[in-house]
Design a protein around this motif. Structure first.
Motif, mmCIF file in Angstrom:
data_model
loop_
_atom_site.group_PDB
_atom_site.id
_atom_site.type_symbol
_atom_site.label_atom_id
_atom_site.label_comp_id
_atom_site.label_asym_id
_atom_site.label_seq_id
_atom_site.Cartn_x
_atom_site.Cartn_y
_atom_site.Cartn_z
ATOM 1 N N ASN A 219 -9.477 13.918 -33.539
ATOM 2 C CA ASN A 219 -10.824 14.458 -33.304
ATOM 3 C C ASN A 219 -11.198 14.375 -31.828
ATOM 4 N N THR A 220 -10.259 14.715 -30.985
ATOM 5 C CA THR A 220 -10.413 14.544 -29.539
ATOM 6 C C THR A 220 -9.966 15.801 -28.798
ATOM 7 N N VAL A 221 -10.717 16.127 -27.764
ATOM 8 C CA VAL A 221 -10.382 17.235 -26.868
ATOM 9 C C VAL A 221 -10.086 16.652 -25.492
ATOM 10 N N TYR A 222 -9.087 17.220 -24.829
ATOM 11 C CA TYR A 222 -8.663 16.714 -23.531
ATOM 12 C C TYR A 222 -8.833 17.787 -22.464
ATOM 13 N N LEU A 223 -8.996 17.342 -21.242
ATOM 14 C CA LEU A 223 -8.992 18.250 -20.100
ATOM 15 C C LEU A 223 -8.036 17.664 -19.068
ATOM 16 N N GLN A 224 -6.870 18.275 -18.946
ATOM 17 C CA GLN A 224 -5.901 17.862 -17.940
ATOM 18 C C GLN A 224 -6.225 18.583 -16.648
ATOM 19 N N MET A 225 -6.473 17.832 -15.609
ATOM 20 C CA MET A 225 -6.877 18.404 -14.326
ATOM 21 C C MET A 225 -5.813 18.089 -13.283
ATOM 22 N N ASN A 226 -5.169 19.113 -12.784
ATOM 23 C CA ASN A 226 -4.127 18.971 -11.769
ATOM 24 C C ASN A 226 -4.567 19.626 -10.468
ATOM 25 N N SER A 227 -3.878 19.302 -9.405
ATOM 26 C CA SER A 227 -4.171 19.884 -8.084
ATOM 27 C C SER A 227 -5.652 19.788 -7.756
ATOM 28 N N LEU A 228 -6.196 18.622 -7.960
ATOM 29 C CA LEU A 228 -7.637 18.438 -7.777
ATOM 30 C C LEU A 228 -8.052 18.626 -6.324
ATOM 31 N N LYS A 229 -9.242 19.180 -6.162
ATOM 32 C CA LYS A 229 -9.792 19.457 -4.834
ATOM 33 C C LYS A 229 -11.110 18.702 -4.675
ATOM 34 N N PRO A 230 -11.528 18.453 -3.452
ATOM 35 C CA PRO A 230 -12.819 17.768 -3.260
ATOM 36 C C PRO A 230 -13.979 18.496 -3.951
ATOM 37 N N GLU A 231 -13.911 19.798 -4.033
ATOM 38 C CA GLU A 231 -14.984 20.547 -4.679
ATOM 39 C C GLU A 231 -14.995 20.389 -6.203
#
Length: 125
Positions: free
Chosen positions: A77-89
């Motif tokens: 019952n979980t949703v994920y958000l994988q965030m790559n190449s993160l930027k300051p913005e």
């Protein structure tokens, strides 16, 4: 009582990665659209990505396409958000939200009515 709890935020250097989690309780994902939103200081809230609990057709804001990936684990019952190449913005408080939706699609402009408390993501060197 329907609840959403985000986790996984933190401080990361530009180019780094984080994975956010959104754990749902009090309802199952099957008939809900789950969205990730973010709000930076002094800016309006922005829709980032969404997915329906019974569909594999997510949507993304243009600003994160190719860098972020949304996924779900209905058993957890979980949703994920994988965030790559993160930027300051990308620095913002990230919220997950849910809306009941019988039709198996998600739209970031829907009126999401269940919200988590948010998790801070800071991208800085």
């Amino acid at each position: 009582q329907r609840q959403l709890v985000e986790s996984g935020g933190g401080l990361v250097q530009p180019g780094g990665s984080l994975r956010l989690s959104c754990a749902a309780s009090g309802f199952t994902l099957d008939y809900y659209a789950i969205g990730w939103f973010r709000q930076a200081p002094g800016k309006e809230r922005e829709g980032v990505s969404c997915i329906h609990g019974s569909s594999d057709s997510p949507n993304y804001a243009d600003s994160v396409k190719g860098r972020f990936t949304i996924s779900r684990d209905n058993a957890k019952n979980t949703v994920y958000l994988q965030m790559n190449s993160l930027k300051p913005e990308d620095t913002a408080v990230y919220y997950c939200a849910a809306v009941f939706k019988f039709r198996r699609q998600c739209v970031l402009s829907d009126a999401y009515n269940y919200w988590g408390q948010g998790t801070q993501v800071t991208v800085s060197s």
